[in-house]
Design an enzyme around this catalytic site. Structure first.
Site, PDB file in Angstrom:
ATOM      1  N   GLY A 130      -4.577   2.899   7.336  1.00 19.22           N
ATOM      2  CA  GLY A 130      -3.954   2.120   8.410  1.00 19.22           C
ATOM      3  C   GLY A 130      -4.908   1.149   9.050  1.00 19.22           C
ATOM      4  N   GLY A 165       3.592   8.901  16.187  1.00 15.54           N
ATOM      5  CA  GLY A 165       3.998   7.915  17.189  1.00 15.54           C
ATOM      6  C   GLY A 165       3.634   6.491  16.869  1.00 15.54           C
ATOM      7  N   PHE A 166       2.341   6.190  16.872  1.00 12.09           N
ATOM      8  CA  PHE A 166       1.954   4.786  16.805  1.00 12.09           C
ATOM      9  C   PHE A 166       0.749   4.590  15.893  1.00 12.09           C
ATOM     10  CE2 PHE A 166       3.801   5.607  20.965  1.00 12.09           C
ATOM     11  CZ  PHE A 166       4.811   4.651  21.006  1.00 12.09           C
ATOM     12  N   HIS A 197       7.265   9.533   4.506  1.00 16.20           N
ATOM     13  CA  HIS A 197       6.906  10.528   5.524  1.00 16.20           C
ATOM     14  C   HIS A 197       7.921  10.417   6.663  1.00 16.20           C
ATOM     15  CE1 HIS A 197       3.708  11.592   8.851  1.00 16.20           C
ATOM     16  NE2 HIS A 197       4.652  12.516   8.764  1.00 16.20           N
ATOM     17  N   SER A 226      -0.352   2.202   4.710  1.00 14.33           N
ATOM     18  CA  SER A 226       0.784   2.549   5.566  1.00 14.33           C
ATOM     19  C   SER A 226       1.537   1.273   5.939  1.00 14.33           C
ATOM     20  CB  SER A 226       0.247   3.235   6.828  1.00 14.33           C
ATOM     21  OG  SER A 226       1.303   3.488   7.717  1.00 14.33           O
ATOM     22  N   ASP A 266       6.357   5.281   6.490  1.00 15.29           N
ATOM     23  CA  ASP A 266       6.611   6.106   7.677  1.00 15.29           C
ATOM     24  C   ASP A 266       7.982   5.777   8.250  1.00 15.29           C
ATOM     25  OD1 ASP A 266       4.254   7.636   8.074  1.00 15.29           O
ATOM     26  OD2 ASP A 266       3.217   5.881   8.875  1.00 15.29           O
ATOM     27  N   ASP A 272      -3.216  11.721   7.536  1.00 17.40           N
ATOM     28  CA  ASP A 272      -2.562  10.573   8.159  1.00 17.40           C
ATOM     29  C   ASP A 272      -2.920  10.521   9.639  1.00 17.40           C
ATOM     30  OD1 ASP A 272      -0.862   8.558   8.933  1.00 17.40           O
ATOM     31  OD2 ASP A 272       0.996   9.640   8.488  1.00 17.40           O
ATOM     32  N   HIS A 277       2.615   4.098   1.604  1.00 16.98           N
ATOM     33  CA  HIS A 277       3.030   5.155   2.525  1.00 16.98           C
ATOM     34  C   HIS A 277       4.119   4.587   3.440  1.00 16.98           C
ATOM     35  CE1 HIS A 277       2.569   8.883   4.773  1.00 16.98           C
ATOM     36  NE2 HIS A 277       2.597   8.162   5.878  1.00 16.98           N
TER      37      HIS A 277
END
Ligand SMILES: O=C(CO)[C@@H](O)[C@H](O)COP(=O)(O)O
Length: 243
Positions: free
Chosen positions: A211, A152-153, A76, A18, A45, A189, A43
């Site tokens: 991640g 979000g995070f 994504h 990610s 985001d 994810d 990935h």
């Protein structure tokens, strides 16, 4: 939908780093290293600060990275305005693109737009969204992205994985298989880590967004962490196949 080898994605259980988890000051070096390590794709985001509460990566950064690597981009969207972001990402040259069902009244229309651009479409679901939303998407999608945290995070700042993560992945595998949609990949994810990834693969996950709890874990190098992920993914897949 079988995109075949031209989709650019290779192995059976895919590990997708990610981008928002890489140090923003070293993102390009990380991408080069990941490419040399043979990851399956990146990935990407995109959060908009509206549907999702942060803005870690912008379209221009994605466009620049697209010029620097041949790795497939697995995008994504966690945004409210799909018209703008789908158009922008198709223009950047992504290979897969999913958006959130919760943010879109015209799901089928956007799946057709993405497919017509030669990009593999997917639908993303927040943790508490029921799988039934996928019912009439199955003929169009290449993958379902299950978020195991609320958008979000990345890990250093956010919440824990939902306690029903494994149950939802297993239910999604059954949902797809019962409908003859075993070809639809399950991408997971959110806090996919060394402690849970083998179980999640055993439950039915095919693609792992990597991640801060795995690939970008500060205690290991990218190479060591990737090797550990691959071992755990293989163990999980064996458990799935052995039933
Ligand atoms: O998408 C998000 C947050 O919205 C993240 O979940 C990252 O994609 C992965 O980060 P970790 O949870 O694995 O640290």
């Amino acid at each position: 939908m079988d995109l075949g080898p031209e989709s650019g994605f290779l192995s059976q259980i895919e590990i997708l780093p990610s981008l928002i988890c890489a140090d923003p000051n070293r993102r390009l070096e990380a991408v080069r290293e990941l490419e040399s390590l043979g990851v399956d794709g990146l990935h990407v985001d995109i959060l908009d600060g509206h549907f999702s509460p942060s803005l870690p990566l912008g379209i221009e950064a994605v466009r620049q990275l697209r010029r620097e690597t041949g790795l497939p981009f697995d995008a994504h969207l966690m945004v409210a305005d799909h018209a703008y972001f789908i158009d922008a990402l198709l223009d950047c040259g992504v290979q897969r693109l999913c958006f959130h069902a919760e943010a879109e009244p015209h799901i089928d229309r956007w799946l057709q737009t993405i497919q017509a651009a030669g990009v593999a479409p997917g639908v993303a679901l927040k943790p508490a969204t029921p799988l039934s939303v996928l019912e009439y998407c199955l003929e169009r999608i290449d993958f379902a992205l299950l978020m195991l945290i609320n958008p979000g995070f990345a890990g250093h700042k956010g919440e824990a994985q939902v306690p029903y993560a494994r149950r939802k992945v297993a239910a999604c595998r059954r949902f797809l298989d019962e409908r003859g949609a075993g070809h639809v990949a399950i991408e997971i994810d959110g806090r996919v880590g060394f402690d849970n990834l083998a179980d999640l693969v055993a439950a039915g996950a095919d693609r792992l967004v990597a991640g801060t709890r795995s690939l970008f874990h500060p205690k290991g190098s990218l190479a060591d962490n990737l090797a550990r992920m691959r071992r755990l993914a293989a163990e999980g897949l064996k458990r799935r196949k052995d039933g």
